[in-house]
Design an enzyme around this catalytic site. Structure first.
Site, PDB file in Angstrom:
ATOM      1  N   ASP A  13       0.862  -1.107   0.050  1.00 34.31           N
ATOM      2  CA  ASP A  13       0.109   0.077   0.170  1.00 34.31           C
ATOM      3  C   ASP A  13       0.728   1.109  -0.008  1.00 34.31           C
ATOM      4  O   ASP A  13       0.417   2.387   0.397  1.00 34.31           O
ATOM      5  CB  ASP A  13      -0.822  -0.151   1.117  1.00 34.31           C
ATOM      6  CG  ASP A  13      -1.746  -1.305   1.239  1.00 34.31           C
ATOM      7  OD1 ASP A  13      -2.257  -1.658   0.305  1.00 34.31           O
ATOM      8  OD2 ASP A  13      -1.792  -1.801   2.492  1.00 34.31           O
ATOM      9  N   LYS A  16       2.448   2.073  -5.160  1.00 34.83           N
ATOM     10  CA  LYS A  16       3.155   1.231  -6.129  1.00 34.83           C
ATOM     11  C   LYS A  16       2.204   1.477  -7.494  1.00 34.83           C
ATOM     12  O   LYS A  16       2.828   1.682  -8.726  1.00 34.83           O
ATOM     13  CB  LYS A  16       3.363  -0.346  -6.055  1.00 34.83           C
ATOM     14  CG  LYS A  16       4.437  -0.626  -4.996  1.00 34.83           C
ATOM     15  CD  LYS A  16       4.420  -2.086  -4.746  1.00 34.83           C
ATOM     16  CE  LYS A  16       3.033  -2.702  -4.328  1.00 34.83           C
ATOM     17  NZ  LYS A  16       2.957  -2.073  -2.690  1.00 34.83           N
ATOM     18  N   GLY A  40      -4.095  -4.198  -3.999  1.00 33.74           N
ATOM     19  CA  GLY A  40      -4.882  -2.929  -4.170  1.00 33.74           C
ATOM     20  C   GLY A  40      -4.136  -2.025  -4.519  1.00 33.74           C
ATOM     21  O   GLY A  40      -3.575  -1.073  -3.804  1.00 33.74           O
ATOM     22  N   HIS A  41      -4.253  -1.684  -5.761  1.00 30.78           N
ATOM     23  CA  HIS A  41      -3.368  -0.607  -6.410  1.00 30.78           C
ATOM     24  C   HIS A  41      -4.399   0.530  -6.786  1.00 30.78           C
ATOM     25  O   HIS A  41      -5.128   0.449  -7.747  1.00 30.78           O
ATOM     26  CB  HIS A  41      -2.693  -0.837  -7.734  1.00 30.78           C
ATOM     27  CG  HIS A  41      -1.373  -2.028  -7.233  1.00 30.78           C
ATOM     28  ND1 HIS A  41      -0.670  -2.403  -8.205  1.00 30.78           N
ATOM     29  CD2 HIS A  41      -0.999  -2.422  -6.050  1.00 30.78           C
ATOM     30  CE1 HIS A  41       0.337  -3.223  -7.448  1.00 30.78           C
ATOM     31  NE2 HIS A  41      -0.247  -3.283  -6.339  1.00 30.78           N
ATOM     32  N   GLN A 237       2.589  -6.131  -3.445  1.00 32.64           N
ATOM     33  CA  GLN A 237       2.957  -6.212  -1.855  1.00 32.64           C
ATOM     34  C   GLN A 237       4.221  -5.466  -1.902  1.00 32.64           C
ATOM     35  O   GLN A 237       4.434  -4.454  -2.361  1.00 32.64           O
ATOM     36  CB  GLN A 237       3.169  -7.891  -1.544  1.00 32.64           C
ATOM     37  CG  GLN A 237       1.670  -8.504  -1.396  1.00 32.64           C
ATOM     38  CD  GLN A 237       0.994  -8.796  -2.898  1.00 32.64           C
ATOM     39  OE1 GLN A 237       1.626  -9.405  -3.618  1.00 32.64           O
ATOM     40  NE2 GLN A 237      -0.144  -8.599  -2.835  1.00 32.64           N
ATOM     41  N   VAL A 439       2.446  14.239  -3.668  1.00 29.43           N
ATOM     42  CA  VAL A 439       2.203  15.233  -2.814  1.00 29.43           C
ATOM     43  C   VAL A 439       0.686  15.586  -3.035  1.00 29.43           C
ATOM     44  O   VAL A 439      -0.040  16.679  -2.854  1.00 29.43           O
ATOM     45  CB  VAL A 439       3.026  16.657  -3.258  1.00 29.43           C
ATOM     46  CG1 VAL A 439       4.335  16.583  -2.749  1.00 29.43           C
ATOM     47  CG2 VAL A 439       2.857  17.052  -4.762  1.00 29.43           C
ATOM     48  N   GLY A 440      -0.101  14.456  -3.370  1.00 30.00           N
ATOM     49  CA  GLY A 440      -1.490  14.613  -3.435  1.00 30.00           C
ATOM     50  C   GLY A 440      -2.000  13.018  -4.352  1.00 30.00           C
ATOM     51  O   GLY A 440      -1.112  12.467  -4.573  1.00 30.00           O
TER      52      GLY A 440
HETATM   53  P1  IMP Z   1      -2.235 -12.765   1.744  1.00 29.80           P
HETATM   54  O1  IMP Z   1      -1.347 -12.177   0.342  1.00 29.80           O
HETATM   55  O2  IMP Z   1      -3.712 -12.623   1.255  1.00 29.80           O
HETATM   56  O3  IMP Z   1      -2.083 -14.235   1.776  1.00 29.80           O
HETATM   57  O4  IMP Z   1      -1.935 -12.049   2.814  1.00 29.80           O
HETATM   58  C1  IMP Z   1      -0.811 -12.089   3.568  1.00 29.80           C
HETATM   59  C2  IMP Z   1      -0.570 -10.775   4.374  1.00 29.80           C
HETATM   60  O5  IMP Z   1      -0.038  -9.830   3.323  1.00 29.80           O
HETATM   61  C3  IMP Z   1      -1.526 -10.240   4.964  1.00 29.80           C
HETATM   62  O6  IMP Z   1      -0.998  -9.236   6.261  1.00 29.80           O
HETATM   63  C4  IMP Z   1      -2.103  -9.197   4.087  1.00 29.80           C
HETATM   64  O7  IMP Z   1      -2.757  -8.027   4.828  1.00 29.80           O
HETATM   65  C5  IMP Z   1      -0.974  -8.690   3.433  1.00 29.80           C
HETATM   66  N1  IMP Z   1      -1.191  -8.313   1.926  1.00 29.80           N
HETATM   67  C6  IMP Z   1      -1.170  -9.034   0.975  1.00 29.80           C
HETATM   68  N2  IMP Z   1      -1.424  -8.187  -0.282  1.00 29.80           N
HETATM   69  C7  IMP Z   1      -1.183  -6.975   0.397  1.00 29.80           C
HETATM   70  C8  IMP Z   1      -1.511  -5.601  -0.544  1.00 29.80           C
HETATM   71  O8  IMP Z   1      -1.237  -5.668  -1.727  1.00 29.80           O
HETATM   72  N3  IMP Z   1      -1.175  -4.550   0.362  1.00 29.80           N
HETATM   73  C9  IMP Z   1      -0.901  -4.689   1.956  1.00 29.80           C
HETATM   74  N4  IMP Z   1      -0.935  -5.809   2.419  1.00 29.80           N
HETATM   75  C10 IMP Z   1      -1.013  -7.034   1.765  1.00 29.80           C
END
Ligand code: IMP
Length: 450
Positions: A13, A16, A40-41, A237, A439-440
């Protein structure tokens, strides 16, 4: 030409998607190389917000080829729905000319999502996964029973057999866990049994639509390299969610580090020109696991949004100002100060060549004094690296001046002195130059430092 990786340096988060979408303005190809629908991009263009989970963020640009490469695990249903949503909401033109999926990408099936639930259910120390079945898909890939996109071209009987092989372990586990649920009268929804026919039908529902997009993307990427074209590899991630990272086992099930991202795209290490590490000017984490600079907040991990803190702690303030709610799960994120030790520790394992620091507007406006973590107290010593038992570390902070406002500023030189000092501190500590500053929320609010 350049092959550039955009990767996360915190717990996901970091922005990216935004960085990758921004960089795609000069690129020929954008590749999503690891993870699945757990990502979640978020990208904001001309005030409109788009959230991509499985598609590369540049899908909302019509002039870039978007590729899902073999390192990704692709949920047919969520992928299909996202394509439709991007067409309808963003007016994206998604055709086999601008969107391709590797024939070697693995498929996430409905039983993988249930397995995700099942593993979390039987565990005491829960990871807090996104429940998108990503871990179990990778697990079955390693178990060498999973099905891939190329299998959608098989005749039904052969595909049915492969799905049957893949399903066996899930059905045995589900059966056993259901017996426990029943025997102990637990208030838990039982785990459904799936037949190979059920999952064959699931595949066939989406196969005809997706088939024209499935191809040998490796050849296409190699041709682009041979033709000196710009390629962006959009990481998912982050380094601190890497399966071999210090946060294990509270991590994801893939290698979102630079090497894993390059591998997932099918591009060897010597062909990578730049690795841009993305971080926020503070830190957030969704899910469980160590977080040394986490700040107190009223909110519990599973609270319902929108949440109005009565008396705001630092964690609440950052979360609300930065809109720190999971874009995949909507969970409120845990928030805290920037951890420079984490950033520095990520430099060499990922071969970082530049940094992108997002949310500089958020943190500057919130606090007149900002803490950044510059060392850990660990087993009676002061250290400046992340050890394997990360959770034992206590933060040592340096206080920097905040109180800046970046509204309307488009050039680095015009930033308030305190904001520049913050950026310089990051550069001095990590030894890596900051190349982009967010910055936004809008794409246009990116300052590029040449
Ligand atoms: P999983 O990837 O769904 O197996 O989750 C494993 C861990 O990675 C958990 O703590 C999720 O919240 C975290 N995680 C997986 N994908 C993301 C992402 O895109 N952003 C933030 N955390 C993530």
């Amino acid at each position: 030409m350049a092959v550039k990786i955009i990767m996360g340096l915190q717990y996901g988060d970091e922005g990216k998607g935004r960085a990758s979408h921004f960089e795609a303005r000069n690129a020929k190809i954008v590749v999503r190389a690891t993870g699945g629908a757990n990502a979640g991009h978020t990208v904001v263009v001309n005030g409109k917000k788009y959230v991509m989970h499985i598609l590369p963020s540049a899908i909302i640009r019509d002039d870039v080829l978007c590729v899902i490469s073999h390192g990704v695990v692709f949920d047919l249903e969520l992928g299909y729905k996202e394509i439709m949503a991007m067409r309808n909401e963003a007016g994206a033109t998604i055709t086999p000319e601008n969107f391709l999926i590797s024939e070697r990408a693995h498929i996430t099936l409905p039983h993988h999502r249930q397995l995700d639930r099942l593993y979390e259910f039987i565990k005491e120390d829960k990871v807090g996964t996104t429940m998108k079945g990503v871990g179990p898909t990778y697990e079955e890939k390693m178990r060498r029973t999973n099905i891939r996109m190329c299998d959608l071209f098989l005749d039904d009987q052969t595909l049915l057999h492969k799905i049957d092989e893949n399903l066996k372990v899930y059905n045995i586990l589900a059966n056993n866990v259901n017996e426990v649920i029943e025997k102990d009268k637990l208030d838990e929804e039982k785990f459904p049994a799936y037949s190979a026919d059920d999952e064959l039908e699931f595949c066939l529902n989406f196969a005809e639509y997706l088939k024209p997009h499935i191809t040998n993307t490796q050849q296409i990427i190699e041709n682009a390299i041979d033709n000196d074209e710009d390629i962006i590899i959009e990481g998912a991630q982050s380094y601190y969610l890497d399966i071999d990272g210090p946060s294990y086992p509270m991590v994801t099930s893939s290698h979102p580090n630079a090497s894993g991202t390059a591998e997932g795209a099918g591009i060897g290490p010597t062909l990578i020109d730049e690795v841009i590490g993305v971080a926020k000017a503070y830190t957030s984490r969704v899910g469980n696991g160590p977080f040394v600079t986490e700040q107190p907040a009223h909110i519990e991990n599973d609270a319902v949004i929108p949440y109005e803190p009565k008396e705001a702690f630092v964690g609440d303030k950052i979360r609300e100002a930065g809109h720190e709610y999971g874009s995949t799960t909507k969970r409120p994120r845990r928030c805290g100060w920037l951890d420079l030790v984490m950033l520095k520790t990520a430099v060499k394992p990922n071969g970082l060549t530049g940094l992108c620091i997002n949310h500089m507007d958020t943190i500057g406006k919130l606090f007149d004094e900002i803490q950044v973590c510059t060392a850990y107290e660990y087993e009676g010593r002061i250290i400046d690296y992340v050890p394997v038992d990360f959770e034992k570390c206590k933060p040592i902070y340096t206080t920097l001046k905040g109180g800046w406002d970046t509204d309307g500023i488009t050039e680095y030189d015009d930033l308030p002195e305190n904001a520049k000092a913050y950026i310089e501190k990051i550069e001095d500590y990590t030894g890596v130059s900051v190349k982009y500053i967010g910055v936004g929320a809008d794409d246009s609010r990116t300052i590029v430092i040449e």
